[in-house]
Write a protein that holds these residues in place. Sequence first.
Motif, PDB file in Angstrom:
ATOM      1  N   CYS A  10      43.574  42.141  32.959  1.00 13.41           N
ATOM      2  CA  CYS A  10      44.190  42.397  31.663  1.00 13.41           C
ATOM      3  C   CYS A  10      43.485  43.601  31.052  1.00 13.41           C
ATOM      4  N   GLY A  11      44.250  44.592  30.615  1.00  7.62           N
ATOM      5  CA  GLY A  11      43.673  45.789  30.013  1.00  7.62           C
ATOM      6  C   GLY A  11      43.220  45.540  28.582  1.00  7.62           C
ATOM      7  N   HIS A  12      43.561  44.382  28.027  1.00 10.84           N
ATOM      8  CA  HIS A  12      43.254  44.103  26.632  1.00 10.84           C
ATOM      9  C   HIS A  12      41.949  43.318  26.483  1.00 10.84           C
ATOM     10  N   CYS A  13      41.862  42.143  27.135  1.00 11.61           N
ATOM     11  CA  CYS A  13      40.664  41.298  26.958  1.00 11.61           C
ATOM     12  C   CYS A  13      39.703  41.416  28.133  1.00 11.61           C
ATOM     13  N   GLY A  14      40.116  42.066  29.212  1.00 16.88           N
ATOM     14  CA  GLY A  14      39.220  42.252  30.353  1.00 16.88           C
ATOM     15  C   GLY A  14      39.183  41.081  31.323  1.00 16.88           C
ATOM     16  N   HIS A  15      39.985  40.032  31.049  1.00 14.63           N
ATOM     17  CA  HIS A  15      40.026  38.880  31.959  1.00 14.63           C
ATOM     18  C   HIS A  15      40.505  39.317  33.344  1.00 14.63           C
ATOM     19  N   GLN A  16      39.868  38.775  34.412  1.00 17.94           N
ATOM     20  CA  GLN A  16      40.260  39.126  35.779  1.00 17.94           C
ATOM     21  C   GLN A  16      40.323  37.881  36.650  1.00 17.94           C
ATOM     22  N   GLU A  17      41.220  37.915  37.629  1.00 10.89           N
ATOM     23  CA  GLU A  17      41.328  36.821  38.610  1.00 10.89           C
ATOM     24  C   GLU A  17      41.593  37.417  39.975  1.00 10.89           C
ATOM     25  N   GLU A  18      40.924  36.855  40.993  1.00 11.00           N
ATOM     26  CA  GLU A  18      41.184  37.297  42.353  1.00 11.00           C
ATOM     27  C   GLU A  18      42.261  36.406  42.950  1.00 11.00           C
ATOM     28  N   GLN A  19      43.265  37.029  43.554  1.00  6.76           N
ATOM     29  CA  GLN A  19      44.344  36.243  44.167  1.00  6.76           C
ATOM     30  C   GLN A  19      44.543  36.699  45.602  1.00  6.76           C
ATOM     31  N   PRO A  20      44.972  35.760  46.484  1.00  5.77           N
ATOM     32  CA  PRO A  20      45.173  36.155  47.878  1.00  5.77           C
ATOM     33  C   PRO A  20      46.308  37.169  48.012  1.00  5.77           C
ATOM     34  N   ARG A  21      46.380  37.782  49.187  1.00  3.84           N
ATOM     35  CA  ARG A  21      47.450  38.748  49.459  1.00  3.84           C
ATOM     36  C   ARG A  21      48.817  38.110  49.258  1.00  3.84           C
ATOM     37  N   ALA A  22      49.758  38.915  48.768  1.00  8.60           N
ATOM     38  CA  ALA A  22      51.104  38.401  48.510  1.00  8.60           C
ATOM     39  C   ALA A  22      51.784  37.960  49.805  1.00  8.60           C
ATOM     40  N   ASP A  23      51.445  38.587  50.937  1.00 13.77           N
ATOM     41  CA  ASP A  23      52.105  38.243  52.196  1.00 13.77           C
ATOM     42  C   ASP A  23      51.431  37.055  52.903  1.00 13.77           C
ATOM     43  N   GLY A  24      50.378  36.486  52.308  1.00  4.92           N
ATOM     44  CA  GLY A  24      49.739  35.299  52.858  1.00  4.92           C
ATOM     45  C   GLY A  24      48.861  35.546  54.086  1.00  4.92           C
ATOM     46  N   ARG A  25      48.691  36.783  54.478  1.00  4.97           N
ATOM     47  CA  ARG A  25      47.898  37.088  55.674  1.00  4.97           C
ATOM     48  C   ARG A  25      46.429  36.763  55.452  1.00  4.97           C
ATOM     49  N   LEU A  26      45.824  36.056  56.445  1.00  5.32           N
ATOM     50  CA  LEU A  26      44.424  35.671  56.319  1.00  5.32           C
ATOM     51  C   LEU A  26      43.537  36.408  57.311  1.00  5.32           C
ATOM     52  N   GLN A  27      44.164  37.051  58.330  1.00  8.88           N
ATOM     53  CA  GLN A  27      43.384  37.736  59.356  1.00  8.88           C
ATOM     54  C   GLN A  27      43.995  39.102  59.648  1.00  8.88           C
ATOM     55  N   ALA A  28      43.111  40.040  60.051  1.00 12.14           N
ATOM     56  CA  ALA A  28      43.566  41.386  60.385  1.00 12.14           C
ATOM     57  C   ALA A  28      43.749  41.525  61.890  1.00 12.14           C
ATOM     58  N   ASP A  29      44.681  42.363  62.274  1.00 14.47           N
ATOM     59  CA  ASP A  29      44.867  42.700  63.680  1.00 14.47           C
ATOM     60  C   ASP A  29      43.571  43.359  64.185  1.00 14.47           C
ATOM     61  N   PRO A  30      43.078  42.976  65.382  1.00  9.48           N
ATOM     62  CA  PRO A  30      41.831  43.581  65.894  1.00  9.48           C
ATOM     63  C   PRO A  30      41.911  45.106  65.991  1.00  9.48           C
ATOM     64  N   GLY A  31      43.120  45.661  66.026  1.00 11.06           N
ATOM     65  CA  GLY A  31      43.292  47.131  66.022  1.00 11.06           C
ATOM     66  C   GLY A  31      42.694  47.788  64.790  1.00 11.06           C
ATOM     67  N   HIS A  32      42.533  47.016  63.691  1.00 12.31           N
ATOM     68  CA  HIS A  32      41.958  47.553  62.456  1.00 12.31           C
ATOM     69  C   HIS A  32      40.457  47.300  62.375  1.00 12.31           C
ATOM     70  N   CYS A  33      39.887  46.675  63.442  1.00 13.95           N
ATOM     71  CA  CYS A  33      38.478  46.274  63.398  1.00 13.95           C
ATOM     72  C   CYS A  33      37.591  47.351  64.001  1.00 13.95           C
ATOM     73  N   ASP A  34      36.549  47.744  63.248  1.00 13.84           N
ATOM     74  CA  ASP A  34      35.617  48.785  63.732  1.00 13.84           C
ATOM     75  C   ASP A  34      34.788  48.282  64.926  1.00 13.84           C
ATOM     76  N   TRP A  35      34.610  46.959  65.010  1.00 17.34           N
ATOM     77  CA  TRP A  35      33.817  46.375  66.073  1.00 17.34           C
ATOM     78  C   TRP A  35      34.650  46.203  67.337  1.00 17.34           C
ATOM     79  N   CYS A  36      35.846  45.640  67.233  1.00 18.18           N
ATOM     80  CA  CYS A  36      36.710  45.379  68.408  1.00 18.18           C
ATOM     81  C   CYS A  36      37.448  46.639  68.858  1.00 18.18           C
ATOM     82  N   ASN A  37      37.681  47.584  67.930  1.00 20.90           N
ATOM     83  CA  ASN A  37      38.469  48.772  68.252  1.00 20.90           C
ATOM     84  C   ASN A  37      37.816  50.004  67.609  1.00 20.90           C
ATOM     85  N   PRO A  38      36.608  50.342  68.105  1.00 21.01           N
ATOM     86  CA  PRO A  38      35.859  51.391  67.415  1.00 21.01           C
ATOM     87  C   PRO A  38      36.518  52.779  67.577  1.00 21.01           C
TER      88      PRO A  38
END
Length: 298
Positions: free
Chosen positions: A270-298
């Motif tokens: 909120c730009g007014h009171c500064g309240h913040q909340e963390e919410q999960p991704r809208a698409d529900g994804r919990l894991q990344a493709d290993p192609g995006h991993c610096d360790w598995c795909n350097p």
Amino acid sequence: MTFAGPYAHQRVALATRHGKERVISRALHWGLGAQLLHVRSVDTDALGTFCGTVSRQGDAIQACIAKAEAALRVGGTNLAIASEGSFGPHPQLPFLASGVECMVFLDQQRGLLVKEQLLARRTNFAHRQVPPPSPSGPDAELARWLDQVGFPRHALMVRASASAGEQPGTTPGAVAKGLRRWDDLELALHRAAAASSDGLALVETDMRAHCNPTRMAEIRRLAFRLVRRLARPCPACDSPGWGVVDLRPGLPCANCGLPTAMTRALLWGCGHCGHQEEQPRADGRLQADPGHCDWCNP
Ligand SMILES: [Zn+2]
Ligand SMILES: [Zn+2]
């Protein structure tokens, strides 16, 4: 359709001479039930222009706020909206052009400033130096470039490529803007090349909204995004403008579980009171493709 939100039937001032009133008034109407007040008398170009004849003051958000404040003053409303674009090399892919559009909404009574911005999906932002064309028309290279930047649906600007004796901070030479016909472009190229110490003309895409349908489409997209944010009240203080303020990286790799650069969660705020909340991704994804991993795909 009836609206009950805080901005229903309220007037929102917009200062523009670049035709933005059409797309922004639709968003205000459909998203908030608000009415646009078009303020024509403010010269928004005096607050900084794309073509360098007036150097830009501060960054794009600051310029945007200055425009909105001018609209409030002249329009005599409590609400104002303004937009501003900036163009240059893409932050991650410097060989590509990118555009960032920002928009602000001011609510004087609530003391509220709501910002929204987007990285344009498409932009035709480009420039090149060319010799004066021959009477037979543009050469193949220039013809291809004109096609790429969407001429004549998108207008162009032309100036001398190098003014003799031009120093940084001095006024650059005359700029021909809003060129949409080959005849006009040809004449401008000849004039600019003749005035230039290197005999070349600099031709650029005209990024003003009314000259650039690609950009106007992005402004429309951003306006709808901004009114969606304004229509959402903060869960803590009920002020309008609840929306995503930051992305949190670190989505774990599906293979090794280490955090990746991909977005793990969205930070709402909120730009007014500064309240913040963390919410999960809208698409529900919990894991990344290993192609995006610096360790598995350097
Ligand atoms: Zn991994
Ligand atoms: Zn709040």
